[in-house]
Design a protein around this motif. Structure first.
Motif, PDB file in Angstrom:
ATOM      1  N   THR A   1      23.198  13.722  79.281  1.00  0.00           N
ATOM      2  CA  THR A   1      22.150  12.753  79.620  1.00  0.00           C
ATOM      3  C   THR A   1      21.868  12.680  81.121  1.00  0.00           C
TER       4      THR A   1
ATOM      5  N   SER B   1      27.879   7.290  70.818  1.00  0.00           N
ATOM      6  CA  SER B   1      26.873   7.573  71.850  1.00  0.00           C
ATOM      7  C   SER B   1      26.308   8.978  71.682  1.00  0.00           C
ATOM      8  N   LEU B   2      27.161   9.944  71.331  1.00  0.00           N
ATOM      9  CA  LEU B   2      26.660  11.298  71.092  1.00  0.00           C
ATOM     10  C   LEU B   2      25.755  11.342  69.865  1.00  0.00           C
TER      11      LEU B   2
ATOM     12  N   THR C   1      28.624  18.744  69.162  1.00  0.00           N
ATOM     13  CA  THR C   1      28.624  17.386  68.633  1.00  0.00           C
ATOM     14  C   THR C   1      28.955  17.322  67.142  1.00  0.00           C
TER      15      THR C   1
ATOM     16  N   ASP D   1      33.235  10.911  76.751  1.00  0.00           N
ATOM     17  CA  ASP D   1      32.405  10.189  77.715  1.00  0.00           C
ATOM     18  C   ASP D   1      31.751  11.161  78.700  1.00  0.00           C
TER      19      ASP D   1
ATOM     20  N   PHE E   1      28.976  13.057  77.006  1.00  0.00           N
ATOM     21  CA  PHE E   1      27.775  12.208  76.981  1.00  0.00           C
ATOM     22  C   PHE E   1      27.081  12.233  78.345  1.00  0.00           C
TER      23      PHE E   1
END
Length: 259
Positions: free
Chosen positions: A110, A163-164, A143, A103, A106
C-alpha cells in the motif's frame, strides 16, 4: 582438562551467529527457500555480523529496513518480500514476529496509495512506480497462502491478515471476513482500538465507496491523522487502515515478561 573450553566456544559461536532471532530466521529461510535467495537474505547467512546487532530488536530494525527501506519501495523490495512471506507462514516464528511480517507486507503493498494520501496533490517525493507495482504484485501472489492460515493463527495475526484481505479482495475472501471477525466485534466495542479497526475492515469489505468515505472522515476527524478531501477514497482509507494496524499491533505484539 580445560573445563572452560566448551562454554567459551559456545559463547563464541553464539556471538558469531548474531542475535537469537537472526538464527531462527536463518533456519526457517534455509528450510523454506533452499535455492537462490534474494539479496536481503545475506543478512541472515553472511559470516560477518554487524557489531551493532546487540539484540533481536537491533537486528530486526536493520533487517526489515533492508527489505522496505524507510517505508519506500526500491527495485529489490519485491524480492525481499518473499522472505517476509516465508517467515509469516512458519509456526517456528513467534506470533509477534509473524504479525510484524504481515504488517510489513501490508505496508509494502500500500506504499503508493498511503504516500499519495499524505502528499496530495503533489507526487510523493520518493515514489518509484515500477518498484511499487512489483512489490504489490509480490504481496498479492502470496496473500492466498497467508489467508489459508486463518484457522491456526492467533488473534493478532488474524487482524493483520484481515488488512491483506481487503487490500486484495476476492469473491471468496470478502464474504468470509464477517463471520471470521465476529468474535472481535463481540469482544471489542466501537471506540476501542481493536473494535474500530475491525469495524473499519468490515466497511472496506463491503466495497461501498460512499460509506467508506463517510467512515474514513469520521474516524480521522476524531482520532487519526487526516488526509485532504480531494484524495481518492481508497488511498484515504488505506492511509487510515495503516495507522490503525500499527496502533493495534503495538498493543498486541508487545512482548510479555519471559517471552
Amino acid at each position: 582438562m580445560d573445563t572452560h573450553a566448551e562454554p567459551e566456544q559456545t559463547r563464541h559461536d553464539a556471538i558469531a551467529a548474531g542475535p537469537p532471532i537472526r538464527q531462527l530466521f536463518r533456519d526457517v529461510i534455509a528450510d523454506r527457500l533452499p535455492g537462490r535467495r534474494p539479496r536481503q537474505a545475506a543478512m541472515l547467512f553472511d559470516a560477518e555480523i554487524d557489531p551493532y546487532w546487540e539484540d533481536d530488536r537491533s537486528f530486526l530494525g536493520d533487517f526489515y529496513n533492508e527489505i522496505l527501506h524507510q517505508d519506500t519501495c526500491q527495485p529489490a523490495t519485491a524480492d525481499g518480500l518473499v522472505l517476509l512471506a516465508a517467515l509469516a507462514l512458519d509456526d517456528r516464528i513467534p506470533a509477534r514476529h509473524r504479525f510484524q511480517a504481515v504488517d510489513l507486507l501490508f505496508s509494502a503493498a500500500t506504499v503508493a496509495e498511503r504516500h499519495l494520501a499524505e502528499t496530495w496533490p503533489a507526487t510523493p517525493p520518493h515514489a518509484d512506480p515500477d518498484s511499487e507495482a512489483r512489490a504489490r504484485s509480490a504481496v498479492q501472489d502470496r496473500t492466498p497462502d497467508l489467508l489459508t492460515r486463518w484457522s491456526v493463527e492467533c488473534a493478532a495475526v488474524r487482524l493483520a491478515l484481515a488488512s491483506l484481505a481487503v487490500v486484495f479482495p476476492t469473491d471468496r475472501t470478502l464474504p468470509a471476513l464477517t463471520p471470521r471477525l465476529q468474535t472481535f466485534t463481540h469482544q471489542h466495542p466501537q471506540g476501542t482500538d481493536i473494535g474500530d479497526y475491525v469495524r473499519f475492515i468490515l466497511v472496506l469489505a463491503a466495497q461501498d465507496d460512499d460509506r467508506t468515505l463517510t467512515v474514513t472522515e469520521k474516524l480521522t476527524d476524531a482520532y487519526w491523522a487526516g488526509t485532504a478531501r480531494g484524495v481518492p477514497t481508497r488511498a484515504r482509507a488505506l492511509h487510515l487502515l495503516g495507522q490503525m494496524l500499527t496502533k493495534v499491533g503495538a498493543g498486541l505484539t508487545r512482548p510479555r515478561a519471559g517471552q
